[in-house]
Design an enzyme around this catalytic site. Structure first.
Site, PDB file in Angstrom:
ATOM      1  N   GLU A 200     -12.568  -2.373  12.098  1.00 37.88           N
ATOM      2  CA  GLU A 200     -12.547  -1.372  10.903  1.00 37.88           C
ATOM      3  C   GLU A 200     -13.502  -1.891   9.602  1.00 37.88           C
ATOM      4  O   GLU A 200     -14.388  -1.158   9.297  1.00 37.88           O
ATOM      5  CB  GLU A 200     -11.338  -1.733  10.249  1.00 37.88           C
TER       6      GLU A 200
ATOM      7  N   ASP B 178      -8.457  -8.849   3.570  1.00 41.02           N
ATOM      8  CA  ASP B 178      -8.283  -7.599   4.441  1.00 41.02           C
ATOM      9  C   ASP B 178      -9.339  -7.665   5.687  1.00 41.02           C
ATOM     10  O   ASP B 178     -10.345  -6.764   5.624  1.00 41.02           O
ATOM     11  CB  ASP B 178      -8.183  -6.311   3.946  1.00 41.02           C
TER      12      ASP B 178
ATOM     13  N   GLU C 178       0.874  -1.245  -0.014  1.00 44.21           N
ATOM     14  CA  GLU C 178       0.089  -0.005  -0.054  1.00 44.21           C
ATOM     15  C   GLU C 178       0.808   1.456   0.026  1.00 44.21           C
ATOM     16  O   GLU C 178       0.524   2.211   0.648  1.00 44.21           O
ATOM     17  CB  GLU C 178      -0.938   0.018   0.981  1.00 44.21           C
TER      18      GLU C 178
HETATM   19  O1  GCW Z   1      -6.846  -2.903   6.519  1.00 45.69           O
HETATM   20  C1  GCW Z   1      -6.160  -1.966   5.868  1.00 45.69           C
HETATM   21  C2  GCW Z   1      -6.294  -0.768   6.324  1.00 45.69           C
HETATM   22  C3  GCW Z   1      -5.338   0.044   6.447  1.00 45.69           C
HETATM   23  C4  GCW Z   1      -4.226  -0.724   7.097  1.00 45.69           C
HETATM   24  C5  GCW Z   1      -3.791  -1.705   6.093  1.00 45.69           C
HETATM   25  C6  GCW Z   1      -2.514  -2.600   6.720  1.00 45.69           C
HETATM   26  C7  GCW Z   1      -2.478   0.194   8.628  1.00 45.69           C
HETATM   27  O2  GCW Z   1      -7.339  -0.112   5.438  1.00 45.69           O
HETATM   28  O3  GCW Z   1      -5.407   0.922   7.219  1.00 45.69           O
HETATM   29  O4  GCW Z   1      -2.902   0.175   7.207  1.00 45.69           O
HETATM   30  O5  GCW Z   1      -4.890  -2.692   6.082  1.00 45.69           O
HETATM   31  O6  GCW Z   1      -2.973  -3.711   7.372  1.00 45.69           O
HETATM   32  O7  GCW Z   1      -1.202  -2.342   6.585  1.00 45.69           O
END
Ligand code: GCW
Length: 740
Positions: A433, A405, A327
């Site tokens: 989240e 995720d 990311e």
């Molecule tokens: O779940 C996603 C989240 C991000 C997060 C990323 C990760 C810390 O939306 O906010 O960043 O994964 O796990 O690295």
């Protein structure tokens, strides 16, 4: 006078009526005093009379060596707990325990011989031997004939864990003379990952600011850090990563190392080591090297010096957690090196100090060519599987529970079982989240358990994810991490029921085989009251809550159809984001022909990443668990489901069921009104009401959208969505919390 008499008569009549009612229906408990939740599950409220008498006899005094901070912390907790539950502080007995009826005696294995008159010392030593450095033994013993409560361990931290375990049982109403425990953790590394930024915002945090007050540290140390340590030690959590995996270079500056050291000093007596997330390009950004290439000797030397500097202030510093080439974060691939090159370079800087590297496998890249479809779910495996066996001994690869995720439901990540020569760490998300933040009541114990018990069939034999973490494949033991849901809110987690997710995470980290229902029972008994009239309905709500959320958000294996960025609420229509694999339409693939992501050989073939037994099962819709159907298969809307319904009807039924479940949870909570203090009761009630509204919104918006793309009429008897699809699409949430 007249008035007074009238008033007195009225009171007497009221009392009389109440008496009759009580006679008929049994005593109503007085409504408990308001609580703000700060005490978590360590409330130590006065016990009912019968239990108080038993505890009084069993805990007249505390005998503990007064020689280390950890044992002092254990004795202090005992004192606090007993005083709270009895309403009277126990005596402190000199550190060489004297025979004394009803003492609680803390003793290390190597000091058993010095306890004069202790019966059974040899047996005790034998029982302790297999319990290792963190285990404990809690049971009745006799000193010169007098019964005492013995908390024994091989090391100080075991005494602290044993103390908490004993207090837990007493709080749950177990008669003190019936408590007999022998336990040790299954995993050596049980860690919280804070996604806390240095400005005190928390990525995906819904419980206020970061508890780490970086600005005021190191000279001003909030007493809350001690309570944080107590709560974690009560569960057996033994590590904490203080800062966000999206890390900043400054965290390794001398000023922040000093701040970290101040936190480490508070946590150390509780057996908790601190770790930091580090940004790959730190030396480059601090302008202290010319590159961040892991194979450049200057870079390696910089990290070695930095490690030395950290360990000078924090001799038991745990090590680094790294998010690299994920990311947008920098990483070794920027220099055409792989993850093992990067992890090993850091590992070598830490190895002389016994530090470790936790290297995250949460990686996915944009497709090499525009328009090309590369399944995000396959990428971690593709990148990491070839590196199995290539990591240094002090590296662990940290893998999220599922391949996308932290969705409401994900199949277990295919990397579990696929890297026998690499110790793996589980990464769960305790903060919600994708599960309604701190607003929705969703107990995650069941989610954690589902993944830990998943049978990977690695090597063609039974091999649960828990066993993989425990090193059953080749003895290389891993660990477990949970993304914390803790913040500066008075109740720590933003809601009472979110405390249960911290609790359940910690208990499963200690013992991944624990049962999520039993954990819920423990939590409810300590958090509200050890009274079946409270515990049973609370546990029932908790146990159905996660499935309810799956149903009203992403039933039958749907995933990642939440709002963009903040991940709040439904947005299955989103199709315009910069990367294909950020778009909900990429994940559900709904159209006239059907719905779902084909991950079989005719699609991305992600199923092939599982062990053959599992892959075979998942390749066929008929043998795929129905709750994961659309994760692995793209199916026509008229597919016949085991229930006899079509897929479309089934999907709608799940959405309706999810909403109905929330209504049922609300009704259950309302019946608990007399048993819960008003403050916590009202807070939960408001959250459930909001959850009800949002569940309905999820259901309505998703049905409106899927109906639109499928062109199908609503099944008979189903209520139409309250609003038009356009309405749901138009909603925006500009200041949603937790979104970096
Ligand atoms: O779940 C996603 C989240 C991000 C997060 C990323 C990760 C810390 O939306 O906010 O960043 O994964 O796990 O690295």
């Amino acid at each position: 006078m007249q008035h007074f008499l009238r008033h007195a008569r009225a009171c007497l009549t009221a009392a009389f009526v109440l008496n009759i009612l009580l006679g008929l229906f049994g005593a109503l408990p007085a409504r408990a005093a308001d609580e703000d939740g700060y005490d978590l599950w360590l409330r130590y409220r006065p016990l009912p009379t019968a239990q108080r008498t038993a505890l009084q006899a069993a805990a007249t005094g505390i005998a503990a060596p007064d020689d280390t901070p950890t044992v002092r912390a254990a004795a202090a907790e005992l004192r606090r707990g007993i005083a709270g539950m009895l309403g009277r502080a126990p005596d402190t007995i000199p550190s060489t325990p004297q025979p004394r009826l009803g003492a609680v005696v803390l003793v290390r294995a190597n000091a058993l011989a010095q306890v004069s008159g202790l019966a059974d010392a040899d047996n005790l030593r034998r029982e302790l031997a297999p319990l290792g450095p963190e285990g404990y033994l809690v049971r009745r013993a006799r000193i010169k004939g007098a019964p005492v409560m013995l908390v024994a361990a091989n090391a100080d931290i075991g005494l602290l864990y044993g103390t908490f375990a004993w207090l837990r049982q007493v709080q749950l109403g177990v008669a003190p003379d019936r408590i007999a425990l022998a336990d040790k953790p299954a995993l050596p590394l049980r860690v919280l990952n804070h996604w806390d930024n240095l400005d005190r915002t928390v990525e995906r945090g819904y419980a206020g600011e970061s508890i780490w007050n970086w600005w005021e540290l190191p000279n001003i140390v909030d007493p809350r850090y001690t309570d944080y340590a107590r709560a974690n030690a009560s569960l057996g959590i033994n590590g904490t990563v203080l800062n966000n995996v999206n890390a900043k270079a400054e965290v390794l500056s001398p000023a922040f190392i000093a701040k970290t050291a101040a936190i480490a000093d508070v946590l150390r007596p509780y057996g908790i080591r601190v770790y930091l997330s580090v940004r790959w390009s730190t030396p480059l950004e601090l302008k202290e090297t010319k590159t961040a290439d892991p194979l450049d000797p200057q870079v390696a030397a910089w990290w070695a010096r930095k490690a030395d500097e950290i360990y000078r202030s924090i001799p038991d510093f745990g090590g680094f957690l790294v998010k690299a080439n994920s990311e947008g974060q920098p990483g070794p691939q920027d220099y055409h090196r792989n993850h093992a090159d990067g992890a090993n370079m850091l590992a070598r800087a830490l190895a002389p100090h016994n530090g470790i590297v936790m290297w995250r496998a949460f990686v996915y890249n944009p497709p090499a060519h525009p328009g090309q479809v590369s399944d995000r779910a396959t990428q971690a495996y593709d990148q990491f599987k070839p590196l199995d066996g290539k990591f240094d001994r002090n590296v662990l690869v940290q893998v999220k529970n599922g391949a996308i995720d932290f969705q409401p439901r994900e199949p277990a990540h295919p990397l579990f079982g696929a890297m026998p020569d690499t110790p793996l760490m589980m990464e769960f998300q305790v903060t919600k989240e994708y599960l309604g933040y701190a607003t929705h009541l969703v107990y995650l114990g069941t989610l954690f358990q589902e993944t830990l018990r998943f049978d990977t069939r690695a090597g063609g034999r039974p091999m649960t994810v828990a066993r993989v973490l425990e090193g059953a494949q080749d003895g290389r033991v891993g660990g477990i991490a949970g993304v914390a849901n803790i913040g500066s809110s008075r109740n720590w987690t933003g809601s009472t029921f979110d405390q249960a997710n911290w609790y359940a995470y910690g208990r499963l980290a200690w013992n991944p085989d624990l049962d999520s229902r039993a954990i819920a029972r423990e939590w409810a008994g300590q958090t509200f009251a050890p009274d079946a009239r409270v515990v049973e309905p609370v546990v029932d709500m908790m146990m159905r809550s996660r499935e309810a959320a799956v149903d009203y958000m992403t039933p039958l294996g749907l995933h990642h159809i939440m709002g963009t960025g903040h991940h709040h609420g439904p947005a299955p229509w989103v199709d315009n984001l910069g990367r294909a694999d950020w778009n909900p339409v990429y994940y559900h693939r709904a159209g006239r022909d059907g719905i779902g992501f084909d991950r079989t050989a005719t699609g991305s073939n992600a199923v092939a990443q599982y062990a053959p037994d599992v892959a075979r099962r998942l390749a066929d819709p008929a043998t795929t668990p129905p709750e994961q159907l659309l994760w692995f298969h793209h199916l026509p809307w008229d597919t016949r489901m085991p229930s006899g319904r079509t897929l479309w009807e089934e999907l709608v039924a799940h959405y309706d069921h999810g909403v109905a479940e929330v209504a049922a949870m609300q009704a259950e909570w309302q019946r608990l009104r007399p048993f819960v203090d008003a403050r916590r009761y009202d807070d939960v009630a408001q959250r459930l009401a909001q959850q009800q509204r949002e569940a309905q919104w999820w259901r309505d918006a998703c049905i409106a959208y899927f109906q639109h793309v499928s062109g199908l009429p609503l099944p008979a008897g189903v209520n139409p969505p309250a609003q038009t699809l356009e309405y749901y699409r138009s909603l925006a949430f500009p200041y949603a919390p937790g979104h970096g």
